[in-house]
Design an enzyme around this catalytic site. Sequence first.
Site, PDB file in Angstrom:
ATOM      1  N   ASP A  86       1.378  -1.146   0.533  1.00 44.60           N
ATOM      2  CA  ASP A  86       0.055  -0.052  -0.073  1.00 44.60           C
ATOM      3  C   ASP A  86       1.187   0.796   0.046  1.00 44.60           C
ATOM      4  OD1 ASP A  86      -3.435   0.939   0.915  1.00 44.60           O
ATOM      5  OD2 ASP A  86      -1.852   1.812   1.298  1.00 44.60           O
ATOM      6  N   ILE A  87       0.524   2.030  -0.793  1.00 39.94           N
ATOM      7  CA  ILE A  87       1.670   3.316  -0.807  1.00 39.94           C
ATOM      8  C   ILE A  87       0.747   4.318   0.151  1.00 39.94           C
ATOM      9  CG2 ILE A  87       0.004   4.886  -2.160  1.00 39.94           C
ATOM     10  CD1 ILE A  87       1.355   5.614  -4.071  1.00 39.94           C
ATOM     11  N   ASN A 132     -12.919  -3.044   2.919  1.00 39.71           N
ATOM     12  CA  ASN A 132     -13.725  -1.621   2.980  1.00 39.71           C
ATOM     13  C   ASN A 132     -14.806  -2.081   1.808  1.00 39.71           C
ATOM     14  OD1 ASN A 132     -12.476  -0.605   4.579  1.00 39.71           O
ATOM     15  ND2 ASN A 132     -10.654   0.670   3.425  1.00 39.71           N
ATOM     16  N   GLY A 169     -14.686   3.830   3.745  1.00 38.10           N
ATOM     17  CA  GLY A 169     -13.898   4.236   3.406  1.00 38.10           C
ATOM     18  C   GLY A 169     -13.340   3.320   1.955  1.00 38.10           C
ATOM     19  N   GLN A 170     -14.120   2.734   1.702  1.00 42.39           N
ATOM     20  CA  GLN A 170     -13.727   2.530   0.033  1.00 42.39           C
ATOM     21  C   GLN A 170     -13.340   3.622  -0.670  1.00 42.39           C
ATOM     22  OE1 GLN A 170     -15.715  -0.512  -1.569  1.00 42.39           O
ATOM     23  NE2 GLN A 170     -14.647  -1.004  -3.809  1.00 42.39           N
ATOM     24  N   HIS A 195     -10.694  -5.381  -3.690  1.00 37.15           N
ATOM     25  CA  HIS A 195      -8.945  -5.282  -2.742  1.00 37.15           C
ATOM     26  C   HIS A 195      -8.984  -5.660  -1.559  1.00 37.15           C
ATOM     27  CE1 HIS A 195     -10.140  -1.353  -2.344  1.00 37.15           C
ATOM     28  NE2 HIS A 195      -9.185  -0.992  -1.640  1.00 37.15           N
ATOM     29  N   HIS A 200      -7.205  -5.333   2.009  1.00 36.53           N
ATOM     30  CA  HIS A 200      -5.994  -4.996   2.758  1.00 36.53           C
ATOM     31  C   HIS A 200      -5.565  -6.116   3.990  1.00 36.53           C
ATOM     32  CE1 HIS A 200      -6.844  -0.404   2.196  1.00 36.53           C
ATOM     33  NE2 HIS A 200      -8.080  -1.517   1.785  1.00 36.53           N
TER      34      HIS A 200
HETATM   35  P1  5GP Z   1      -9.844   1.357   0.329  1.00 35.78           P
HETATM   36  O1  5GP Z   1      -9.495   3.152   0.533  1.00 35.78           O
HETATM   37  O2  5GP Z   1     -10.613   1.654  -1.691  1.00 35.78           O
HETATM   38  O3  5GP Z   1     -10.288   0.164   0.496  1.00 35.78           O
HETATM   39  O4  5GP Z   1      -7.936   1.417  -0.326  1.00 35.78           O
HETATM   40  C1  5GP Z   1      -7.467   1.892  -1.477  1.00 35.78           C
HETATM   41  C2  5GP Z   1      -5.525   1.299  -0.986  1.00 35.78           C
HETATM   42  O5  5GP Z   1      -4.853   1.648  -2.088  1.00 35.78           O
HETATM   43  C3  5GP Z   1      -5.585   3.355  -0.004  1.00 35.78           C
HETATM   44  O6  5GP Z   1      -4.831   1.863   0.756  1.00 35.78           O
HETATM   45  C4  5GP Z   1      -4.415   3.832  -0.641  1.00 35.78           C
HETATM   46  O7  5GP Z   1      -3.420   3.896  -0.016  1.00 35.78           O
HETATM   47  C5  5GP Z   1      -4.561   2.557  -1.889  1.00 35.78           C
HETATM   48  N1  5GP Z   1      -3.673   3.224  -3.045  1.00 35.78           N
HETATM   49  C6  5GP Z   1      -4.222   4.029  -3.699  1.00 35.78           C
HETATM   50  N2  5GP Z   1      -3.813   4.440  -4.783  1.00 35.78           N
HETATM   51  C7  5GP Z   1      -2.474   3.840  -5.386  1.00 35.78           C
HETATM   52  C8  5GP Z   1      -1.188   3.410  -5.704  1.00 35.78           C
HETATM   53  O8  5GP Z   1      -1.019   4.350  -6.735  1.00 35.78           O
HETATM   54  N3  5GP Z   1      -0.048   2.390  -5.263  1.00 35.78           N
HETATM   55  C9  5GP Z   1      -0.377   1.617  -4.409  1.00 35.78           C
HETATM   56  N4  5GP Z   1       0.220   1.335  -4.204  1.00 35.78           N
HETATM   57  N5  5GP Z   1      -1.199   2.369  -3.664  1.00 35.78           N
HETATM   58  C10 5GP Z   1      -2.367   2.714  -3.790  1.00 35.78           C
END
Ligand code: 5GP
Length: 117
Positions: free
Chosen positions: A33-34, A89, A95-96, A102, A104
């Site tokens: 995760d970034i 999420n 929080g999605q 995907h 976590h």
């Molecule tokens: P969500 O909020 O949809 O559950 O999770 C999305 C996740 O993707 C977040 O934790 C965010 O940090 C990660 N993310 C978003 N854009 C990128 C990216 O370009 N590269 C990587 N490695 N992670 C990303």
Amino acid sequence: MSTAEPSVFSRIVAREIPATIVAETERLIAIEDIAPKAPVHVLVIPKTEAYANVVELAAGDPGLLAELVAMAEGIAADRADGQFRLVFNTGESAGQTVFHVHAHVLAGDLQEGTLAA
Ligand code: 5GP
């Protein structure tokens, strides 16, 4: 013809955006995760963007969901003590932010506050 843009994760799968790849199979990719929220914070992502969230994935391809869980377990075993939190999420108010399913994988000395990812 669809005019939808590919998701950020599809662009990572296509190597259009760089990412640190942790594991990859025919149907899944795992990346760091970034913005990590735990010592181990890896995203396990089906390569297809046909499923927006885990509910759709479970209904549409339960075998792929099982593959995803197995990959998560392997990552937690390689990078931590094998114990992990798996977070999906589901929906904006949960929080999605990326509507390409995907998981976590959070592991490694998790604090109380690491419930969310
Ligand atoms: P969500 O909020 O949809 O559950 O999770 C999305 C996740 O993707 C977040 O934790 C965010 O940090 C990660 N993310 C978003 N854009 C990128 C990216 O370009 N590269 C990587 N490695 N992670 C990303």
